[in-house]
Scaffold this active site. Structure first.
Site, PDB file in Angstrom:
ATOM      1  N   TYR A  43     -92.690 -51.362  49.091  1.00 57.79           N
ATOM      2  CA  TYR A  43     -93.245 -50.993  50.420  1.00 57.79           C
ATOM      3  C   TYR A  43     -94.426 -49.906  50.075  1.00 57.79           C
ATOM      4  CZ  TYR A  43     -94.190 -49.028  54.948  1.00 57.79           C
ATOM      5  OH  TYR A  43     -94.708 -48.742  56.166  1.00 57.79           O
ATOM      6  N   ARG A  50    -102.804 -52.213  51.333  1.00 55.88           N
ATOM      7  CA  ARG A  50    -103.250 -52.662  52.804  1.00 55.88           C
ATOM      8  C   ARG A  50    -104.272 -51.432  53.066  1.00 55.88           C
ATOM      9  NH1 ARG A  50     -99.315 -52.058  57.768  1.00 55.88           N
ATOM     10  NH2 ARG A  50     -98.846 -50.189  56.598  1.00 55.88           N
ATOM     11  N   TYR A 102     -98.679 -39.620  57.705  1.00 51.04           N
ATOM     12  CA  TYR A 102     -97.395 -39.396  57.058  1.00 51.04           C
ATOM     13  C   TYR A 102     -97.609 -38.633  55.755  1.00 51.04           C
ATOM     14  CZ  TYR A 102     -93.959 -42.282  59.844  1.00 51.04           C
ATOM     15  OH  TYR A 102     -93.063 -42.547  60.813  1.00 51.04           O
ATOM     16  N   ARG A 115     -98.275 -47.148  66.813  1.00 55.84           N
ATOM     17  CA  ARG A 115     -97.079 -47.295  67.491  1.00 55.84           C
ATOM     18  C   ARG A 115     -96.840 -48.454  68.333  1.00 55.84           C
ATOM     19  NH1 ARG A 115     -93.918 -44.878  63.434  1.00 55.84           N
ATOM     20  NH2 ARG A 115     -94.434 -42.693  63.152  1.00 55.84           N
ATOM     21  N   GLU A 223     -84.072 -51.862  62.740  1.00 57.37           N
ATOM     22  CA  GLU A 223     -85.607 -51.429  63.357  1.00 57.37           C
ATOM     23  C   GLU A 223     -85.639 -52.407  64.555  1.00 57.37           C
ATOM     24  OE1 GLU A 223     -88.964 -50.859  60.524  1.00 57.37           O
ATOM     25  OE2 GLU A 223     -90.080 -52.460  61.493  1.00 57.37           O
TER      26      GLU A 223
END
Length: 231
Positions: A43, A50, A102, A115, A223
């Site tokens: 991840y 990305r 983050y 979000r 999730e």
């Protein structure tokens, strides 16, 4: 990292060729998302790839799509997305640090997504809720307790629904009004208790799909993502 970069560059070229230049919603399914390769979790490598492939010119943080990234148990990478000619409205959760901010303990490059997104399609409006986990601020909550994690997910989605309504006027105030939910569950043995608890929270009107998947942090057991359609 390389595979992710290649995929996102292909997406970018396709968007510009078709003149659908605004990413609205994107789903990333990758093999064994928590596995470590060459000293980096997959991840984390995905986030780096990305970041290098997307447009990071000034102000890009305000134009990030809603997104999901979960782990599959096969060897195939699948990315699918919605794009548009006009941008949507980005929605953030005041209970959580924006993913793009983050700290580096989670990945060398921050996750690049919003979000939620509210997007008008003609006379309809859609609310796209990103994959939402049991996170407050930027820290995971309730380790090894799937029901408390589910409650935290749903609390976060309730906040996003109210924020979307306040900012755009879309007629939703909590999770029970969603049109559909997709729940990603790490451990199959949690299915019955999690589904029972979900129905107690949201009732029986919302369509629910459950998929087995690994979550982006190994201390997260589930999730939840969702969509609401108005009009």
């Amino acid at each position: 990292e390389q595979i992710t970069g290649d995929i996102y560059q292909q997406i970018n070229r396709l968007q510009h060729a078709l003149q659908f230049t605004h990413l609205v919603r994107i789903w990333n399914y990758m093999p064994w998302i928590n596995r470590e390769d060459d000293g980096m979790e997959r991840y984390q490598a995905f986030c780096v790839g990305r970041h290098h492939a997307i447009d990071t010119s000034s102000g890009y943080e305000a134009h990030l799509p809603a997104a999901t990234a979960v782990g599959t148990h096969n060897d195939h990478v699948l990315v699918y997305f919605l794009a548009a000619r006009e941008d949507g409205t980005q929605i953030e959760n005041p209970r959580q640090v924006s993913a793009i901010e983050y700290p580096q303990q989670y990945a060398p490059k921050s996750p690049a997504f919003s979000r939620a997104i509210v997007k008008a399609w003609g006379k309809q409006k859609h609310l796209y809720i990103s994959g939402t986990a049991s996170i407050l601020g930027h820290e995971s909550q309730h380790p090894d307790d799937p029901l408390r994690q589910l409650d935290e997910c749903l609390n976060n989605i309730d906040i996003l629904a109210r924020e979307a309504s306040t900012q755009t006027g879309i007629a939703i105030w909590d999770t029970s009004q969603l049109t559909a939910i997709k729940l990603y569950l790490r451990r199959p043995q949690d299915l019955d208790s999690v589904l029972d608890h979900l129905r107690q929270r949201i009732g029986n009107e919302v369509t629910v799909m459950v998929l087995q998947a690994d979550i982006c942090r190994d201390d997260l057991l589930l999730e939840v993502e969702g969509i609401f359609t108005e009009g």
